[in-house]
Design a protein around this motif. Structure first.
Motif, PDB file in Angstrom:
ATOM      1  N   LYS A  33       0.787  -1.099  -0.104  1.00 47.44           N
ATOM      2  CA  LYS A  33      -0.024   0.082  -0.064  1.00 47.44           C
ATOM      3  C   LYS A  33       0.973   1.301   0.097  1.00 47.44           C
ATOM      4  N   ARG A  34       2.094   1.114   0.470  1.00 49.44           N
ATOM      5  CA  ARG A  34       2.846   2.292   0.578  1.00 49.44           C
ATOM      6  C   ARG A  34       4.360   1.964   0.423  1.00 49.44           C
ATOM      7  N   ILE A  35       5.205   2.990  -0.179  1.00 50.37           N
ATOM      8  CA  ILE A  35       6.467   2.679  -0.357  1.00 50.37           C
ATOM      9  C   ILE A  35       7.286   3.808   0.091  1.00 50.37           C
ATOM     10  N   TYR A  36       8.099   3.789   1.093  1.00 49.23           N
ATOM     11  CA  TYR A  36       9.031   5.174   1.210  1.00 49.23           C
ATOM     12  C   TYR A  36      10.338   4.935   1.386  1.00 49.23           C
ATOM     13  N   TYR A  37      11.270   5.997   1.193  1.00 50.48           N
ATOM     14  CA  TYR A  37      12.669   5.629   1.094  1.00 50.48           C
ATOM     15  C   TYR A  37      13.276   6.920   2.278  1.00 50.48           C
ATOM     16  N   ILE A  38      14.322   6.289   2.662  1.00 55.87           N
ATOM     17  CA  ILE A  38      15.199   7.029   3.778  1.00 55.87           C
ATOM     18  C   ILE A  38      16.471   7.401   3.246  1.00 55.87           C
ATOM     19  N   PHE A  39      16.867   8.564   3.060  1.00 56.42           N
ATOM     20  CA  PHE A  39      18.529   8.778   2.349  1.00 56.42           C
ATOM     21  C   PHE A  39      18.772  10.098   3.078  1.00 56.42           C
ATOM     22  N   ARG A  47      17.458   6.206  14.095  1.00 55.75           N
ATOM     23  CA  ARG A  47      16.112   6.210  13.459  1.00 55.75           C
ATOM     24  C   ARG A  47      15.154   5.190  14.063  1.00 55.75           C
ATOM     25  N   GLY A  48      13.723   5.188  14.014  1.00 53.98           N
ATOM     26  CA  GLY A  48      13.071   4.341  14.362  1.00 53.98           C
ATOM     27  C   GLY A  48      12.691   4.662  15.807  1.00 53.98           C
ATOM     28  N   PHE A  49      12.959   3.716  16.678  1.00 51.03           N
ATOM     29  CA  PHE A  49      12.296   3.695  18.170  1.00 51.03           C
ATOM     30  C   PHE A  49      11.062   3.846  18.289  1.00 51.03           C
ATOM     31  N   ALA A  51       7.443   0.865  17.671  1.00 50.82           N
ATOM     32  CA  ALA A  51       6.700  -0.428  17.154  1.00 50.82           C
ATOM     33  C   ALA A  51       5.484  -0.012  16.400  1.00 50.82           C
ATOM     34  N   HIS A  52       4.953  -0.896  15.891  1.00 54.03           N
ATOM     35  CA  HIS A  52       3.560  -0.975  15.277  1.00 54.03           C
ATOM     36  C   HIS A  52       2.600  -1.843  15.639  1.00 54.03           C
ATOM     37  N   TYR A  53       1.278  -1.470  15.790  1.00 53.88           N
ATOM     38  CA  TYR A  53       0.190  -2.012  16.269  1.00 53.88           C
ATOM     39  C   TYR A  53      -0.154  -3.248  15.110  1.00 53.88           C
ATOM     40  N   ASN A  54      -0.181  -2.649  13.814  1.00 54.59           N
ATOM     41  CA  ASN A  54      -0.562  -3.284  12.580  1.00 54.59           C
ATOM     42  C   ASN A  54      -0.003  -2.961  11.178  1.00 54.59           C
ATOM     43  N   LEU A  55       1.216  -3.489  11.067  1.00 50.68           N
ATOM     44  CA  LEU A  55       2.013  -2.896   9.793  1.00 50.68           C
ATOM     45  C   LEU A  55       2.989  -4.013   9.631  1.00 50.68           C
ATOM     46  N   GLU A  56       3.069  -4.409   8.529  1.00 50.22           N
ATOM     47  CA  GLU A  56       3.873  -5.280   7.804  1.00 50.22           C
ATOM     48  C   GLU A  56       5.030  -4.555   6.944  1.00 50.22           C
ATOM     49  N   GLN A  57       6.149  -4.872   6.819  1.00 47.62           N
ATOM     50  CA  GLN A  57       6.938  -3.973   6.060  1.00 47.62           C
ATOM     51  C   GLN A  57       8.490  -4.736   5.509  1.00 47.62           C
ATOM     52  N   VAL A  58       8.947  -4.416   4.439  1.00 51.52           N
ATOM     53  CA  VAL A  58      10.207  -4.860   4.026  1.00 51.52           C
ATOM     54  C   VAL A  58      11.000  -3.895   3.935  1.00 51.52           C
ATOM     55  N   TRP A  95       9.520  -3.909  18.422  1.00 54.56           N
ATOM     56  CA  TRP A  95      10.500  -2.535  18.483  1.00 54.56           C
ATOM     57  C   TRP A  95      11.302  -2.632  17.359  1.00 54.56           C
ATOM     58  N   ARG A  96      11.589  -1.338  16.639  1.00 47.00           N
ATOM     59  CA  ARG A  96      12.632  -1.367  15.822  1.00 47.00           C
ATOM     60  C   ARG A  96      13.698  -0.160  15.977  1.00 47.00           C
ATOM     61  N   GLU A  97      14.904  -0.300  15.757  1.00 46.58           N
ATOM     62  CA  GLU A  97      15.710   0.835  15.637  1.00 46.58           C
ATOM     63  C   GLU A  97      16.718   0.771  14.446  1.00 46.58           C
ATOM     64  N   MET A  98      16.922   1.666  13.975  1.00 43.30           N
ATOM     65  CA  MET A  98      18.003   1.840  12.781  1.00 43.30           C
ATOM     66  C   MET A  98      19.048   2.740  13.300  1.00 43.30           C
ATOM     67  N   HIS A  99      20.436   2.034  13.010  1.00 43.34           N
ATOM     68  CA  HIS A  99      21.661   2.635  13.544  1.00 43.34           C
ATOM     69  C   HIS A  99      22.639   2.534  12.707  1.00 43.34           C
ATOM     70  N   ASP A 119      -1.068   4.187  14.478  1.00 41.66           N
ATOM     71  CA  ASP A 119      -0.367   2.723  14.414  1.00 41.66           C
ATOM     72  C   ASP A 119       0.679   2.849  15.297  1.00 41.66           C
ATOM     73  N   TYR A 120       1.638   3.896  15.336  1.00 44.47           N
ATOM     74  CA  TYR A 120       2.935   3.885  16.122  1.00 44.47           C
ATOM     75  C   TYR A 120       2.933   3.649  17.524  1.00 44.47           C
ATOM     76  N   ILE A 121       3.753   2.911  18.109  1.00 45.12           N
ATOM     77  CA  ILE A 121       4.019   2.833  19.629  1.00 45.12           C
ATOM     78  C   ILE A 121       5.236   3.248  19.958  1.00 45.12           C
ATOM     79  N   ARG A 122       5.385   4.497  20.370  1.00 43.48           N
ATOM     80  CA  ARG A 122       6.679   5.231  20.386  1.00 43.48           C
ATOM     81  C   ARG A 122       7.172   5.172  21.729  1.00 43.48           C
ATOM     82  N   ASP A 123       6.400   4.636  22.606  1.00 41.61           N
ATOM     83  CA  ASP A 123       7.125   4.584  24.064  1.00 41.61           C
ATOM     84  C   ASP A 123       7.361   3.168  24.552  1.00 41.61           C
TER      85      ASP A 123
HETATM   86  C1  T46 Z   1       9.503   2.261  10.614  1.00 44.44           C
HETATM   87  C2  T46 Z   1      10.971   2.501   9.987  1.00 44.44           C
HETATM   88  C3  T46 Z   1      11.868   1.327   9.367  1.00 44.44           C
HETATM   89  C4  T46 Z   1       5.024  10.042   6.677  1.00 44.44           C
HETATM   90  O1  T46 Z   1       4.313  11.245   6.610  1.00 44.44           O
HETATM   91  N1  T46 Z   1       4.591   9.168   5.894  1.00 44.44           N
HETATM   92  C5  T46 Z   1       5.285   8.099   5.916  1.00 44.44           C
HETATM   93  O2  T46 Z   1       5.176   7.159   5.259  1.00 44.44           O
HETATM   94  C6  T46 Z   1       6.454   7.992   7.039  1.00 44.44           C
HETATM   95  C7  T46 Z   1       7.256   6.470   7.079  1.00 44.44           C
HETATM   96  C8  T46 Z   1       6.792   8.977   7.682  1.00 44.44           C
HETATM   97  N2  T46 Z   1       6.058  10.275   7.548  1.00 44.44           N
HETATM   98  C9  T46 Z   1       6.392  11.206   8.481  1.00 44.44           C
HETATM   99  C10 T46 Z   1       6.309  11.130  10.095  1.00 44.44           C
HETATM  100  C11 T46 Z   1       7.452  12.046  10.398  1.00 44.44           C
HETATM  101  O3  T46 Z   1       7.102  13.213  10.714  1.00 44.44           O
HETATM  102  O4  T46 Z   1       7.893  11.420   8.094  1.00 44.44           O
HETATM  103  C12 T46 Z   1       8.648  11.791   9.384  1.00 44.44           C
HETATM  104  C13 T46 Z   1       9.484  10.785   9.718  1.00 44.44           C
HETATM  105  O5  T46 Z   1       8.951   9.582   9.971  1.00 44.44           O
HETATM  106  P1  T46 Z   1       9.372   8.657  11.329  1.00 44.44           P
HETATM  107  O6  T46 Z   1      10.193   9.614  12.338  1.00 44.44           O
HETATM  108  O7  T46 Z   1       8.364   7.872  11.664  1.00 44.44           O
HETATM  109  O8  T46 Z   1      10.676   7.737  10.638  1.00 44.44           O
HETATM  110  P2  T46 Z   1      11.562   6.726  11.227  1.00 44.44           P
HETATM  111  O9  T46 Z   1      12.768   6.596  10.199  1.00 44.44           O
HETATM  112  O10 T46 Z   1      11.963   6.838  12.851  1.00 44.44           O
HETATM  113  O11 T46 Z   1      10.830   5.361  11.048  1.00 44.44           O
HETATM  114  C14 T46 Z   1      10.324   4.857   9.641  1.00 44.44           C
HETATM  115  C15 T46 Z   1       8.936   4.605   9.583  1.00 44.44           C
HETATM  116  O12 T46 Z   1       8.259   5.642   9.955  1.00 44.44           O
HETATM  117  C16 T46 Z   1       8.594   3.496  10.431  1.00 44.44           C
HETATM  118  O13 T46 Z   1       7.172   2.814  10.162  1.00 44.44           O
HETATM  119  O14 T46 Z   1       9.129   0.942  10.758  1.00 44.44           O
HETATM  120  O15 T46 Z   1      11.022   3.775   9.327  1.00 44.44           O
END
Ligand code: T46
Length: 135
Positions: A33-39, A47-49, A51-58, A95-99, A119-123
């Motif tokens: 349903k969605r694709i995003y990228y981090i660069f 980043r991360g820190f 979990a999600h209630y209901n999300l599957e990702q690759v 819970w996921r973290e990216m380092h 859907d985010y659990i940030r605590d």
């Molecule tokens: C995950 C890890 C692996 C959006 O508006 N749409 C989106 O689809 C996403 C992913 C983020 N955002 C906004 C929400 C925040 O304002 O972009 C900002 C950064 O998102 P976040 O702080 O959640 O990013 P990460 O890198 O900590 O986490 C992301 C995903 O959010 C998360 O689902 O599993 O990458």
């Protein structure tokens, strides 16, 4: 059972170079349903820190490298992604973290749901409570 579930993608290469195709229910095990990228991640940023209630990702590291920590509330495991033909499948209450992002890291994430902040659990304490309630 390992917390790190990796998917190996076939490289459809020829003499011109390499190509990988991602297809739902072929090599991606859910509706896409969605694709995003981090660069352009700044140095010494994690980043991360959450979990999600209901999300599957690759998650696939197309360039450079990044280390994921996956935590189910009992055990934690790390994996470094550094190849475009390997996907990290994250499912369930994890819970996921990216380092340790390399400067050139491009991480693409294929997701089963649209973005939903609810859907985010940030605590982390809240996450541990949810895990123990689900046990
Ligand atoms: C995950 C890890 C692996 C959006 O508006 N749409 C989106 O689809 C996403 C992913 C983020 N955002 C906004 C929400 C925040 O304002 O972009 C900002 C950064 O998102 P976040 O702080 O959640 O990013 P990460 O890198 O900590 O986490 C992301 C995903 O959010 C998360 O689902 O599993 O990458």
């Amino acid at each position: 059972m390992s917390l790190i579930n990796l998917i190996k993608f076939d490289i459809l290469g020829d003499s011109r170079g390499s190509l990988i195709s991602l297809e739902q229910y072929n090599n991606i095990p859910f509706d896409i349903k969605r694709i995003y990228y981090i660069f352009d991640t700044q140095s010494n940023i994690s980043r991360g820190f959450h979990a999600h209630y209901n999300l599957e990702q690759v998650a696939i590291c197309l360039k450079g490298n990044v280390t994921f920590l996956i935590d189910d509330g009992k055990d934690k495991e790390k994996v470094t992604l550094s190849s475009p033909d390997i996907g990290l499948h994250i499912k369930g209450l994890k819970w996921r973290e990216m380092h340790d992002f390399s400067e050139d890291c491009v991480l693409i994430v294929v997701a089963s749901e649209l973005y939903d902040e609810a859907d985010y659990i940030r605590d982390y304490t809240n996450f541990l409570e949810l895990v123990s309630n689900n046990a």
